[in-house]
Motif scaffolding. Sequence first.
Motif, PDB file in Angstrom:
ATOM      1  N   ARG A 155       0.835  -1.206   0.000  1.00  0.00           N
ATOM      2  CA  ARG A 155       0.000   0.000   0.000  1.00  0.00           C
ATOM      3  C   ARG A 155       0.869   1.256   0.000  1.00  0.00           C
ATOM      4  O   ARG A 155       0.578   2.222  -0.710  1.00  0.00           O
ATOM      5  CB  ARG A 155      -0.914  -0.033   1.227  1.00  0.00           C
ATOM      6  CG  ARG A 155      -2.051   0.958   1.201  1.00  0.00           C
ATOM      7  CD  ARG A 155      -2.983   0.660   2.346  1.00  0.00           C
ATOM      8  NE  ARG A 155      -4.014   1.668   2.511  1.00  0.00           N
ATOM      9  CZ  ARG A 155      -4.890   1.688   3.495  1.00  0.00           C
ATOM     10  NH1 ARG A 155      -4.865   0.722   4.403  1.00  0.00           N
ATOM     11  NH2 ARG A 155      -5.791   2.646   3.584  1.00  0.00           N
ATOM     12  N   ASP A 173       2.729   1.018  -3.518  1.00  0.00           N
ATOM     13  CA  ASP A 173       1.891   0.708  -4.679  1.00  0.00           C
ATOM     14  C   ASP A 173       2.456  -0.489  -5.458  1.00  0.00           C
ATOM     15  O   ASP A 173       2.707  -0.419  -6.664  1.00  0.00           O
ATOM     16  CB  ASP A 173       1.789   1.931  -5.595  1.00  0.00           C
ATOM     17  CG  ASP A 173       0.656   1.803  -6.623  1.00  0.00           C
ATOM     18  OD1 ASP A 173      -0.274   1.013  -6.364  1.00  0.00           O
ATOM     19  OD2 ASP A 173       0.729   2.470  -7.660  1.00  0.00           O
ATOM     20  N   LEU A 180       1.086  -3.681  -5.719  1.00  0.00           N
ATOM     21  CA  LEU A 180       0.192  -4.722  -6.205  1.00  0.00           C
ATOM     22  C   LEU A 180       0.229  -4.876  -7.723  1.00  0.00           C
ATOM     23  O   LEU A 180       0.103  -5.983  -8.253  1.00  0.00           O
ATOM     24  CB  LEU A 180      -1.243  -4.455  -5.744  1.00  0.00           C
ATOM     25  CG  LEU A 180      -1.550  -4.702  -4.261  1.00  0.00           C
ATOM     26  CD1 LEU A 180      -3.033  -4.543  -4.007  1.00  0.00           C
ATOM     27  CD2 LEU A 180      -1.086  -6.080  -3.816  1.00  0.00           C
ATOM     28  N   LYS A 181       0.407  -3.771  -8.429  1.00  0.00           N
ATOM     29  CA  LYS A 181       0.417  -3.822  -9.898  1.00  0.00           C
ATOM     30  C   LYS A 181       1.629  -4.590 -10.431  1.00  0.00           C
ATOM     31  O   LYS A 181       1.625  -5.049 -11.573  1.00  0.00           O
ATOM     32  CB  LYS A 181       0.399  -2.411 -10.467  1.00  0.00           C
ATOM     33  CG  LYS A 181      -0.884  -1.650 -10.153  1.00  0.00           C
ATOM     34  CD  LYS A 181      -0.819  -0.229 -10.682  1.00  0.00           C
ATOM     35  CE  LYS A 181      -2.083   0.539 -10.318  1.00  0.00           C
ATOM     36  NZ  LYS A 181      -2.033   1.952 -10.776  1.00  0.00           N
ATOM     37  N   ILE A 218      -1.067 -10.770  -9.727  1.00  0.00           N
ATOM     38  CA  ILE A 218      -2.433 -10.851  -9.217  1.00  0.00           C
ATOM     39  C   ILE A 218      -3.386 -10.464 -10.339  1.00  0.00           C
ATOM     40  O   ILE A 218      -3.149  -9.475 -11.043  1.00  0.00           O
ATOM     41  CB  ILE A 218      -2.626  -9.899  -8.011  1.00  0.00           C
ATOM     42  CG1 ILE A 218      -1.626 -10.232  -6.899  1.00  0.00           C
ATOM     43  CG2 ILE A 218      -4.054  -9.976  -7.481  1.00  0.00           C
ATOM     44  CD1 ILE A 218      -1.658  -9.249  -5.746  1.00  0.00           C
ATOM     45  N   ASP A 275      -6.080  -8.735 -12.549  1.00  0.00           N
ATOM     46  CA  ASP A 275      -6.538  -7.348 -12.503  1.00  0.00           C
ATOM     47  C   ASP A 275      -7.907  -7.210 -11.844  1.00  0.00           C
ATOM     48  O   ASP A 275      -8.175  -6.221 -11.160  1.00  0.00           O
ATOM     49  CB  ASP A 275      -6.601  -6.762 -13.921  1.00  0.00           C
ATOM     50  CG  ASP A 275      -5.216  -6.572 -14.523  1.00  0.00           C
ATOM     51  OD1 ASP A 275      -4.247  -6.505 -13.734  1.00  0.00           O
ATOM     52  OD2 ASP A 275      -5.106  -6.491 -15.757  1.00  0.00           O
ATOM     53  N   ILE A 289      -7.834  -6.657  -8.061  1.00  0.00           N
ATOM     54  CA  ILE A 289      -7.333  -5.386  -7.521  1.00  0.00           C
ATOM     55  C   ILE A 289      -8.349  -4.281  -7.812  1.00  0.00           C
ATOM     56  O   ILE A 289      -8.342  -3.668  -8.875  1.00  0.00           O
ATOM     57  CB  ILE A 289      -5.975  -5.027  -8.136  1.00  0.00           C
ATOM     58  CG1 ILE A 289      -4.984  -6.175  -7.953  1.00  0.00           C
ATOM     59  CG2 ILE A 289      -5.425  -3.754  -7.505  1.00  0.00           C
ATOM     60  CD1 ILE A 289      -3.653  -5.954  -8.645  1.00  0.00           C
ATOM     61  N   GLU A 340     -10.762  -0.864  -6.028  1.00  0.00           N
ATOM     62  CA  GLU A 340     -10.580   0.266  -5.110  1.00  0.00           C
ATOM     63  C   GLU A 340     -10.724  -0.152  -3.653  1.00  0.00           C
ATOM     64  O   GLU A 340     -10.173   0.489  -2.758  1.00  0.00           O
ATOM     65  CB  GLU A 340     -11.603   1.368  -5.433  1.00  0.00           C
ATOM     66  CG  GLU A 340     -11.356   2.047  -6.776  1.00  0.00           C
ATOM     67  CD  GLU A 340     -12.349   3.170  -7.025  1.00  0.00           C
ATOM     68  OE1 GLU A 340     -13.177   3.429  -6.130  1.00  0.00           O
ATOM     69  OE2 GLU A 340     -12.282   3.787  -8.115  1.00  0.00           O
ATOM     70  N   ILE A 348      -9.674  -3.015  -2.357  1.00  0.00           N
ATOM     71  CA  ILE A 348      -8.793  -4.154  -2.106  1.00  0.00           C
ATOM     72  C   ILE A 348      -8.355  -4.242  -0.651  1.00  0.00           C
ATOM     73  O   ILE A 348      -8.269  -5.319  -0.068  1.00  0.00           O
ATOM     74  CB  ILE A 348      -7.558  -4.115  -3.042  1.00  0.00           C
ATOM     75  CG1 ILE A 348      -6.622  -5.297  -2.796  1.00  0.00           C
ATOM     76  CG2 ILE A 348      -6.795  -2.809  -2.898  1.00  0.00           C
ATOM     77  CD1 ILE A 348      -7.202  -6.638  -3.107  1.00  0.00           C
ATOM     78  N   TRP A 349      -8.082  -3.097  -0.016  1.00  0.00           N
ATOM     79  CA  TRP A 349      -7.581  -3.140   1.363  1.00  0.00           C
ATOM     80  C   TRP A 349      -8.702  -3.497   2.331  1.00  0.00           C
ATOM     81  O   TRP A 349      -8.474  -4.254   3.282  1.00  0.00           O
ATOM     82  CB  TRP A 349      -6.915  -1.812   1.719  1.00  0.00           C
ATOM     83  CG  TRP A 349      -5.883  -1.452   0.707  1.00  0.00           C
ATOM     84  CD1 TRP A 349      -5.872  -0.361  -0.126  1.00  0.00           C
ATOM     85  CD2 TRP A 349      -4.722  -2.220   0.342  1.00  0.00           C
ATOM     86  NE1 TRP A 349      -4.781  -0.391  -0.962  1.00  0.00           N
ATOM     87  CE2 TRP A 349      -4.055  -1.516  -0.696  1.00  0.00           C
ATOM     88  CE3 TRP A 349      -4.181  -3.419   0.812  1.00  0.00           C
ATOM     89  CZ2 TRP A 349      -2.884  -1.984  -1.277  1.00  0.00           C
ATOM     90  CZ3 TRP A 349      -3.009  -3.892   0.222  1.00  0.00           C
ATOM     91  CH2 TRP A 349      -2.377  -3.180  -0.804  1.00  0.00           C
ATOM     92  N   ARG A 394      -9.073  -7.184   2.022  1.00  0.00           N
ATOM     93  CA  ARG A 394      -8.022  -7.921   2.724  1.00  0.00           C
ATOM     94  C   ARG A 394      -8.198  -7.855   4.242  1.00  0.00           C
ATOM     95  O   ARG A 394      -7.935  -8.831   4.938  1.00  0.00           O
ATOM     96  CB  ARG A 394      -6.640  -7.407   2.310  1.00  0.00           C
ATOM     97  CG  ARG A 394      -6.243  -7.863   0.915  1.00  0.00           C
ATOM     98  CD  ARG A 394      -4.765  -7.705   0.638  1.00  0.00           C
ATOM     99  NE  ARG A 394      -4.411  -8.355  -0.623  1.00  0.00           N
ATOM    100  CZ  ARG A 394      -3.176  -8.476  -1.093  1.00  0.00           C
ATOM    101  NH1 ARG A 394      -2.155  -7.970  -0.396  1.00  0.00           N
ATOM    102  NH2 ARG A 394      -2.939  -9.089  -2.233  1.00  0.00           N
TER     103      ARG A 394
END
Length: 286
Positions: free
Chosen positions: A133, A136, A138-139, A143, A145, A148, A150, A152-153, A156
């Motif tokens: 986070r 940045d 994750l991209k 994973i 697309d 992922i 908005e 995502i957190w 999780r």
Amino acid sequence: MNTSRYLVKENEKIDLSKFATAENNRPDEEELQKKLIPETVKKLKDLHLKLNAQEEKGILVVLQAMDAAGKDEAISYIFSNLNAQGLRTMTLGKPTETELAHDYLWRIHDGLPARGEIGILNRSHYEEVIAPRVHDLLKEEPIPDDVIGEDIWAVRFRQINDFERYLSENGFPVVKFFFNVSKEEQKKRLLTRMKDPNKNWEFSFSDVEERQHWDDYQQIFEDMLNHTSTEHAPWYVLPADDESYSRYIIAQVMVELLEEINPQFPEISGEDKEKLEEAIRLLENE
């Protein structure tokens, strides 16, 4: 000690900046070092021995913090006193390619306790809602697309809560400690590592680099604490500038949890007791 002072209550939003990084109203250092910590660690050791002998429940301990906040020292000063046979420790670093090829909770499974064990995660699955986070990342990970989004957190956080509830409901309660160290104290400890040749091995250049993101980390830590401190897996915020007192809090919280579990040494009865008595007679008559 009232450990609830350091507890993040479920569904009660906190402001991390209002949690002290040092404790003023505490016993003096001599009393801590010579009486309170040794006595509490002895209780912890005795209770852990029963937990290990009974082999019914295990405990997962999570240690999370910025670098140089005192996680390693807490393991050395407190948990190293316990029976090694009933202790498991895992230190998590940057995910490997193999780990990235699995779901993000996969890599902690080797660190989970068996029944009768205390498992310690020095850094943990919470890394996956912190570092990616801040940077940045994750991209850059393999994973899909469509995973992922908005939210995502938030997803999780919910997944982690579900996972920890699952552990707790299966006889593995979870307790989590966040080492709330100040930026100034971290600077002092990092400089000590950098200037002392005997401590250079503890230093990583990334420690200084990560300080550039201090405010981002604090905001994310606060979000983490507010969304993942639950009744079955609570967070305790430690005044980590005060290393001795933080260790005392950890030991006391662990004692309270084990007293709640109330492990007992197994009793031998029936046919096994008869075999034991016969074995005693054989040895005594040698």
